[in-house]
Every structure is written in C-alpha cells, then in structure tokens.
Design a protein around this motif. Structure first.
Motif, short mmCIF file in Angstrom:
data_model
loop_
_atom_site.label_atom_id
_atom_site.label_comp_id
_atom_site.label_asym_id
_atom_site.label_seq_id
_atom_site.Cartn_x
_atom_site.Cartn_y
_atom_site.Cartn_z
N ASP A 48 0.79 -1.23 0.00
CA ASP A 48 0.00 0.00 0.00
C ASP A 48 0.83 1.29 0.00
O ASP A 48 0.31 2.34 0.38
CB ASP A 48 -0.94 0.01 1.22
CG ASP A 48 -1.99 -1.07 1.13
OD1 ASP A 48 -2.55 -1.27 0.04
OD2 ASP A 48 -2.26 -1.72 2.17
N TRP A 50 3.37 4.37 0.96
CA TRP A 50 3.73 5.05 2.20
C TRP A 50 2.64 4.96 3.25
O TRP A 50 2.93 4.84 4.44
CB TRP A 50 4.07 6.52 1.92
CG TRP A 50 5.37 6.67 1.20
CD1 TRP A 50 5.53 7.01 -0.11
CD2 TRP A 50 6.67 6.43 1.71
NE1 TRP A 50 6.87 7.02 -0.44
CE2 TRP A 50 7.59 6.68 0.67
CE3 TRP A 50 7.18 6.05 2.96
CZ2 TRP A 50 8.97 6.54 0.83
CZ3 TRP A 50 8.55 5.93 3.12
CH2 TRP A 50 9.42 6.16 2.07
N SER A 51 1.39 5.02 2.84
CA SER A 51 0.31 4.91 3.83
C SER A 51 0.30 3.51 4.46
O SER A 51 0.06 3.36 5.66
CB SER A 51 -1.05 5.23 3.21
OG SER A 51 -1.40 4.29 2.21
N LEU A 55 0.69 2.60 8.42
CA LEU A 55 -0.31 1.80 9.15
C LEU A 55 0.32 0.56 9.79
O LEU A 55 -0.03 0.18 10.91
CB LEU A 55 -1.45 1.40 8.22
CG LEU A 55 -2.34 2.54 7.73
CD1 LEU A 55 -3.32 2.04 6.66
CD2 LEU A 55 -3.08 3.19 8.88
#
Length: 153
Positions: A48, A50-51, A55
């Motif tokens: 996914d 950098w996000s 997370l």
C-alpha cells in the motif's frame, strides 16, 4: 497476488521459526524480531505504499507498547513482547484488535493444552526454570498466521 503470497510465506516461516525456538530454547531472539519487523514494514510498503508503511508501523509501535504492559504485568516475557510487535508489523493498525483477540484465543488454547499435558505427564513438579514457563511465542505465531489466512479469504 504474488506479493500477498510471499507476504504469507514470509510471515509463516519467520513466525514458525520463532515458535519453534520458543519451544526448544524458551528464547525469542532479537535478530528474528528485527528481521520480522523490517519484513513486515517492507510488505506494508509493497502492498500500500507510504500509507501502508505508516499503518503497519503504527500497529508495530502500539503492539510493542501493549507487549511492554503485558511484560510489566508478568503475562509476557520480554521476547514475547518484541515478537508480538514484529508479527504486528505484518498487519495494518486497522487489524490490531482482531490480531490481539486471535492471539489471546490461541494463547487460551495453548494454555489448556500446556497445563493438561504438564499434569498428565507429571511435569507440574518441575523446578521453576525457563522450561516450566508457557512458550507464548507459539500462540503469537499461530494467531498471526491464522489472521493472515483468514484475511486472504
């Protein structure tokens, strides 16, 4: 799909190694936890961007804090807390509650089997050494792999 398959294989192999080492030596080595942390964060980024990395990192940090609390309360050993955080790095923070619940359930099953076997084999009279302790790394590993398999459905 290929990244998800490699992700599951990496989690299964490394957490399985941790479970085996915990049973055999009652130690969860720091190098394994670090390897798993880096791997889990890497897969978070690969899945996914950098996000995803953020997370997964947040889950690892919160799991380390929870593992530290469990260590202070005498529920976990120090290695268990680090191993829990390393396994948590393979999942985003949105799965933190399920991860903890599944590991707790796996720990309950492990404890029932462990104490039944100790009583059945007369091991309850053993000295208070490391091998008298429950190898909770088994529950952490099996709970993490169970969550991964459930999430792949």
């Amino acid at each position: 799909m290929a990244v998800a398959t490699i992700w599951l294989a990496a989690l299964s192999v490394t957490s399985g190694l941790g479970a085996l080492l915990d049973v055999v030596t009652r130690k969860l080595p720091n190098w394994l936890s670090l390897l798993m942390l880096v791997g889990g964060l890497g897969f978070g980024f690969a899945l996914d961007g950098w996000s995803g990395l953020g997370l997964h990192f947040l889950h690892a940090v919160l799991a380390l804090g929870l593992g530290y609390l469990l260590f202070i309360w005498g529920v976990f050993g120090g290695g268990d807390g680090k191993f829990y955080a390393a396994c948590a790095a393979f999942f985003p923070v949105t799965q933190m509650l399920w991860h903890f619940v599944i590991i707790t359930f796996a720990g309950l099953i492990l404890a029932i089997i462990w104490f039944t076997a100790k009583r059945g084999f007369g091991l309850h009279k053993r000295k208070k050494d490391d091998f008298a302790k429950l190898p909770y790394g088994v529950a952490i590993a099996s709970g993490s792999v169970a969550l991964a398999l459930y999430g792949m459905q």
